[in-house]
Write a protein that holds these residues in place. Sequence first.
Motif, PDB file in Angstrom:
ATOM      1  N   ILE A 108      -3.674   1.078  -2.999  1.00 52.14           N
ATOM      2  CA  ILE A 108      -2.781   0.016  -3.472  1.00 52.14           C
ATOM      3  C   ILE A 108      -1.684   0.612  -4.350  1.00 52.14           C
ATOM      4  CG2 ILE A 108      -2.651  -2.088  -4.860  1.00 52.14           C
ATOM      5  CD1 ILE A 108      -5.553  -2.657  -3.985  1.00 52.14           C
ATOM      6  N   ALA A 109      -0.447   0.300  -4.031  1.00 50.35           N
ATOM      7  CA  ALA A 109       0.700   0.828  -4.768  1.00 50.35           C
ATOM      8  C   ALA A 109       0.919   0.043  -6.059  1.00 50.35           C
ATOM      9  CB  ALA A 109       1.959   0.751  -3.905  1.00 50.35           C
ATOM     10  N   ARG A 110       1.424   0.719  -7.055  1.00 51.23           N
ATOM     11  CA  ARG A 110       1.806   0.021  -8.282  1.00 51.23           C
ATOM     12  C   ARG A 110       2.962  -0.909  -7.949  1.00 51.23           C
ATOM     13  NH1 ARG A 110       1.806   3.415 -13.766  1.00 51.23           N
ATOM     14  NH2 ARG A 110       0.498   1.916 -14.874  1.00 51.23           N
ATOM     15  N   GLU A 111       2.814  -2.170  -8.330  1.00 54.83           N
ATOM     16  CA  GLU A 111       3.734  -3.174  -7.795  1.00 54.83           C
ATOM     17  C   GLU A 111       5.004  -3.370  -8.598  1.00 54.83           C
ATOM     18  OE1 GLU A 111       1.465  -6.777  -7.655  1.00 54.83           O
ATOM     19  OE2 GLU A 111       1.700  -7.159  -9.783  1.00 54.83           O
ATOM     20  N   TRP A 138      -7.551  -8.770   5.164  1.00 53.31           N
ATOM     21  CA  TRP A 138      -6.113  -8.533   5.347  1.00 53.31           C
ATOM     22  C   TRP A 138      -5.779  -7.055   5.174  1.00 53.31           C
ATOM     23  CZ3 TRP A 138      -1.938  -8.246   1.364  1.00 53.31           C
ATOM     24  CH2 TRP A 138      -0.665  -8.230   1.952  1.00 53.31           C
ATOM     25  N   GLY A 139      -6.440  -6.415   4.207  1.00 57.94           N
ATOM     26  CA  GLY A 139      -6.244  -4.985   4.017  1.00 57.94           C
ATOM     27  C   GLY A 139      -5.026  -4.615   3.219  1.00 57.94           C
ATOM     28  N   GLY A 140      -4.675  -5.433   2.211  1.00 53.87           N
ATOM     29  CA  GLY A 140      -3.528  -5.103   1.371  1.00 53.87           C
ATOM     30  C   GLY A 140      -3.614  -5.818   0.048  1.00 53.87           C
ATOM     31  N   TRP A 141      -2.515  -5.762  -0.729  1.00 55.76           N
ATOM     32  CA  TRP A 141      -2.496  -6.424  -2.027  1.00 55.76           C
ATOM     33  C   TRP A 141      -1.120  -7.016  -2.300  1.00 55.76           C
ATOM     34  CZ3 TRP A 141      -6.351  -7.573  -5.364  1.00 55.76           C
ATOM     35  CH2 TRP A 141      -5.951  -8.186  -6.565  1.00 55.76           C
ATOM     36  N   LEU A 165       0.819  -1.207   0.000  1.00 55.64           N
ATOM     37  CA  LEU A 165       0.000   0.000   0.000  1.00 55.64           C
ATOM     38  C   LEU A 165       0.856   1.261   0.000  1.00 55.64           C
ATOM     39  CD1 LEU A 165      -2.623  -0.982   2.733  1.00 55.64           C
ATOM     40  CD2 LEU A 165      -2.829  -1.278   0.256  1.00 55.64           C
ATOM     41  N   ASN A 166       0.277   2.332  -0.540  1.00 56.26           N
ATOM     42  CA  ASN A 166       0.846   3.652  -0.373  1.00 56.26           C
ATOM     43  C   ASN A 166       0.538   4.155   1.033  1.00 56.26           C
ATOM     44  OD1 ASN A 166       1.776   4.044  -3.164  1.00 56.26           O
ATOM     45  ND2 ASN A 166      -0.405   4.101  -3.670  1.00 56.26           N
ATOM     46  N   PRO A 203      -8.140  -2.006  -1.080  1.00 53.68           N
ATOM     47  CA  PRO A 203      -8.474  -3.444  -1.007  1.00 53.68           C
ATOM     48  C   PRO A 203      -9.876  -3.672  -0.471  1.00 53.68           C
ATOM     49  CG  PRO A 203      -7.006  -2.846   0.780  1.00 53.68           C
ATOM     50  CD  PRO A 203      -7.119  -1.628  -0.078  1.00 53.68           C
ATOM     51  N   THR A 204     -10.875  -3.371  -1.297  1.00 52.04           N
ATOM     52  CA  THR A 204     -12.270  -3.423  -0.886  1.00 52.04           C
ATOM     53  C   THR A 204     -12.973  -4.666  -1.420  1.00 52.04           C
ATOM     54  OG1 THR A 204     -12.981  -2.223  -2.853  1.00 52.04           O
ATOM     55  CG2 THR A 204     -12.384  -0.908  -0.912  1.00 52.04           C
TER      56      THR A 204
END
Length: 269
Positions: free
Chosen positions: A13-16, A201-204, A7-8, A146-147
């Motif tokens: 969600i940050a560009r991976e 979890w709240g992320g990606w 995440l930012n 992350p919804t």
Amino acid sequence: MNDDRGLNRDGTIAREGSLSRVQERFAPVVAAARSRIAEVFGPARLDSAYVYGSIPRGTAVPGVSDLDLRLALHDEPTDADRADANTIETAPDRAFPQINGAGILPASRRTLLSDLERHDAGFFVACLCTPLLGNDLAGQLPRYRPTSLLARETNGDLALVLPRRRARASEATTDEGRRTLSRVVSRRIVRTGFTLITPLWGGWTSDLGECAALFGRYCPERAGQMRGAGALGRTPTADPAVLTPLVDDLAPWPAAEHIAVHGEKAPRP
């Protein structure tokens, strides 16, 4: 950036991926793809091009990883566009032994920016793709979180595709065909399992091993099967005794649970 959850700082969600993360051995592969795409499609047809997957994430394994590309065209892809994309796909695989196949996904700029694709293909471009050519469409797309909506639109259709996967599994007659199907199905199962628990979890993450491990925290009764699917996604098998239970036993559970928790993906034409 919150590296632990992808995440930012603002929770989006940050560009991976990034071209700066491409390992030295894969840099010539990416450079050749960029050159060939520009040559074949040109500015008249191509709006932008992207590379995604393990190569821009910096986790590619020589001889195992493939080259994944996304094209945004000015217009809807034609048969000629798809034929040209197929031609480009074959060249890197022959020229560079460090990759194990290549794939190109063409779509129109309009489709990628549409409301219908906002939380699927649009999210894919904005967060999972690394710009290679042209103007980056990410600037015209929202910041994603992350919804449950994101979970539904990215992976809420496994139940719809399962009948086709079963048919392909029964019709596969070659080891290569079964390996390809094993890879596709196992990856889709793991990603569906991961997005099932993404809002909790709240992320990606796009790492298959991490996706499977995170799923196991919330669904321990299926943790072992999901870890096995994650391993197959990286090293697929041609063994029907592995493929059949993957499609018939494991896949239906996350497919049904995903719909129960997040709902069905918006239907496509």
